[in-house]
Write an enzyme that holds these catalytic residues in place. Structure first.
Site, PDB file in Angstrom:
ATOM      1  N   VAL A 123       0.907  -1.147   0.000  1.00  0.00           N
ATOM      2  CA  VAL A 123       0.000   0.000   0.000  1.00  0.00           C
ATOM      3  C   VAL A 123       0.949   1.201   0.000  1.00  0.00           C
ATOM      4  CG1 VAL A 123      -1.807   1.244   1.245  1.00  0.00           C
ATOM      5  CG2 VAL A 123      -1.806  -1.260   1.223  1.00  0.00           C
ATOM      6  N   PRO A 124       1.176   1.803  -1.164  1.00  0.00           N
ATOM      7  CA  PRO A 124       2.326   2.688  -1.370  1.00  0.00           C
ATOM      8  C   PRO A 124       2.221   4.093  -0.754  1.00  0.00           C
ATOM      9  CG  PRO A 124       1.015   2.607  -3.344  1.00  0.00           C
ATOM     10  CD  PRO A 124       0.388   1.633  -2.380  1.00  0.00           C
ATOM     11  N   CYS A 125       2.229   4.143   0.570  1.00  0.00           N
ATOM     12  CA  CYS A 125       2.176   5.441   1.251  1.00  0.00           C
ATOM     13  C   CYS A 125       3.434   6.266   0.977  1.00  0.00           C
ATOM     14  CB  CYS A 125       1.936   5.251   2.748  1.00  0.00           C
ATOM     15  SG  CYS A 125       3.160   4.241   3.571  1.00  0.00           S
ATOM     16  N   HIS A 126       4.502   5.623   0.511  1.00  0.00           N
ATOM     17  CA  HIS A 126       5.715   6.370   0.170  1.00  0.00           C
ATOM     18  C   HIS A 126       5.496   7.273  -1.051  1.00  0.00           C
ATOM     19  CE1 HIS A 126       5.992   2.728  -2.338  1.00  0.00           C
ATOM     20  NE2 HIS A 126       6.707   3.465  -3.175  1.00  0.00           N
TER      21      HIS A 126
END
Length: 153
Positions: A123-126
């Site tokens: 889950v690409p919160c970056h």
């Protein structure tokens, strides 16, 4: 739910912990420096997750097929579902996410949900940056966030 198992993998930006079972992945995060644990035998339930993470770091995977069993509030889960829609190599802001979930005034709540994302990279919160285009906080450390975004360019 089946009992959760844990695997540790070495990545170019440090050790990662993967927690899950045959049903899916519940948690992926970076270990703090000095926590050097490598799984000699990755549990069979986590082999797919470990392989997909390794492929991501090798640059051969841009999308994940893992099933999430991570739990959050309905609001958090709505934010996480939108995060997954941000494509490899793209970025968005907290304000963008708030608009996407239909609540443009919820920028701070979106930021808090982003900070509680249990599935780093998957889950690409970056991929979330400030509205001004600058890097904002990242649980794994800003240096990792910068590395990940540069890898995806």
């Amino acid at each position: 739910m089946n009992q959760l198992e844990t695997a540790y993998i070495n990545t170019p930006v440090g050790m990662m912990r993967i927690v899950g079972n045959e049903e899916g992945v519940a948690f992926i995060d970076f270990l703090k420096e000095g926590q050097e644990e490598v799984s000699e035998n990755v549990p069979s339930s986590l082999k797919k997750a470990a392989n997909e993470m390794i492929e991501y770091f090798n640059g051969t995977r841009k999308e994940f097929t893992l099933r999430s069993i991570a739990k959050g509030t309905p609001f958090q889960e709505s934010v996480w579902k939108e995060l997954v829609k941000i494509k490899y190599g793209e970025t968005a802001s907290y304000a963008d996410l708030a608009i996407r979930i239909g609540n443009p005034k919820a920028v701070r709540a979106v930021a808090n949900a982003n900070a509680r994302n249990p599935l780093s990279i998957i889950v690409p919160c970056h991929r979330i940056i400030g509205s001004n285009g600058k890097l904002t906080g990242y649980a794994g450390g800003l240096w990792r966030k910068e590395w990940l975004l540069n890898r995806e360019k």
